[in-house]
Design a protein around this motif. Structure first.
Motif, PDB file in Angstrom:
ATOM      1  N   ASP A  53      52.692  35.455  36.631  1.00 41.38           N
ATOM      2  CA  ASP A  53      52.017  34.099  37.505  1.00 41.38           C
ATOM      3  C   ASP A  53      50.369  33.251  36.536  1.00 41.38           C
ATOM      4  N   GLY A  54      49.918  32.221  36.757  1.00 46.35           N
ATOM      5  CA  GLY A  54      49.144  31.581  35.900  1.00 46.35           C
ATOM      6  C   GLY A  54      48.641  32.408  34.697  1.00 46.35           C
ATOM      7  N   ARG A  55      48.351  33.624  35.149  1.00 46.71           N
ATOM      8  CA  ARG A  55      47.697  34.825  34.107  1.00 46.71           C
ATOM      9  C   ARG A  55      47.991  35.126  32.698  1.00 46.71           C
TER      10      ARG A  55
ATOM     11  N   THR B 140      51.197  29.595  38.190  1.00 46.15           N
ATOM     12  CA  THR B 140      50.598  29.747  39.415  1.00 46.15           C
ATOM     13  C   THR B 140      51.065  29.605  40.285  1.00 46.15           C
TER      14      THR B 140
ATOM     15  N   GLN C 243      49.381  33.669  44.430  1.00 42.23           N
ATOM     16  CA  GLN C 243      49.189  34.445  43.363  1.00 42.23           C
ATOM     17  C   GLN C 243      47.933  35.109  43.669  1.00 42.23           C
ATOM     18  N   ASP C 244      46.572  34.324  44.512  1.00 43.39           N
ATOM     19  CA  ASP C 244      45.520  35.193  44.792  1.00 43.39           C
ATOM     20  C   ASP C 244      45.498  36.045  45.806  1.00 43.39           C
TER      21      ASP C 244
END
Length: 251
Positions: free
Chosen positions: A154-156, A161, A165-166
């Motif tokens: 994911d965005g990390r 993102t 994702q959250d």
């Protein structure tokens, strides 16, 4: 003959054209109707005539034909890698559990595949990259909630993102990790057979390969087949009875 003038009591409007009876000056009726030009009608479109919205190009459906592992399935024969999560690989703790859970959820089911605009459509192995849903359940999120997968890609970690994702990260933080029992210790291997003389073996200096291995304290010449070999001190088995340095000189 005298001309008689007749006064007309009234006047009618006359058409200078030819009347319907063929006579000139036929009266034009003030009540005559003309064929009216109809007013243009305005149709109100009915609900059934409204075009249906086109299908979402990012969404498709298919039947699961195979479960590869906890994050990869086959839909109508096409490999599909779930977006935003990762499950253990073969041989790692949790692999069997993650694969079994995925099979329980999707095997033989019709699933919805959802692509994400702006992200790769396939990975380096040619697998479609998709969210997978069955009856409205997000399969990848469910694997994370069971502790059988982690939120990843994911965005990390540089993959961009994604819309879920959250939720994936929160589920990962709340889930208990799968624990696996430590493997049973294996018994040590049997020692390799002794090659060459042991440290306390008695050997004939003339024939270094002819040695007497260590033996129990009650070993005597009757227990061995060697004769007339050199005995070096301390001779714990008393092979050299006459102390002349030669062991087991006779039967």
């Amino acid at each position: 003959m005298p001309v008689v003038l007749v006064a007309l009591a009234g006047c009618e409007e006359f058409d200078s054209g030819t009347g319907s009876a063929g006579r000139v000056g036929a009266p034009k009726s003030t009540t005559a109707t003309r064929e009216a030009t109809p007013e243009p009608s305005v149709e109100t479109p009915s609900a059934s005539s409204t075009p249906s919205p086109s299908a979402d190009p990012l969404t498709s459906t298919g039947t699961v034909t195979e479960v590869v592992d906890g994050d990869t399935i086959k839909v109508d024969g096409q490999s599909v890698r779930l977006i935003g999560m990762d499950s253990p690989e073969a041989g790692q703790c949790g692999y069997d559990e993650a694969t079994a859970a995925m099979a329980d959820i999707v095997t033989g089911r019709v699933v919805t595949l959802i692509a994400v605009a702006g992200r790769d459509d396939v990975d380096q192995y040619g697998r479609l990259l998709r969210f997978v849903e069955v009856d409205g359940t997000d399969v990848g999120l469910r694997e994370i909630e069971l502790g059988l997968a982690v939120a990843r890609y994911d965005g990390r970690d540089g993959y961009g993102t994604h819309p879920r994702q959250d939720a994936y990260i929160a589920a990962d933080a709340a889930a208990a990790d799968v624990t696996c029992a430590a493997p049973e210790p294996t018994a040590p291997a049997e020692p390799a057979p002794l090659v060459g003389p042991a440290a306390d073996a008695t050997c004939d200096p003339s024939y270094p390969t002819v040695c007497i291995p260590p033996a129990p304290p009650d070993l005597d010449c009757g227990d061995i087949t060697f004769r007339r070999f050199t005995v070096l001190p301390p001779d714990p088995h008393h092979f050299d009875g006459n102390h002349d340095g030669v062991g087991c000189e006779s039967d």
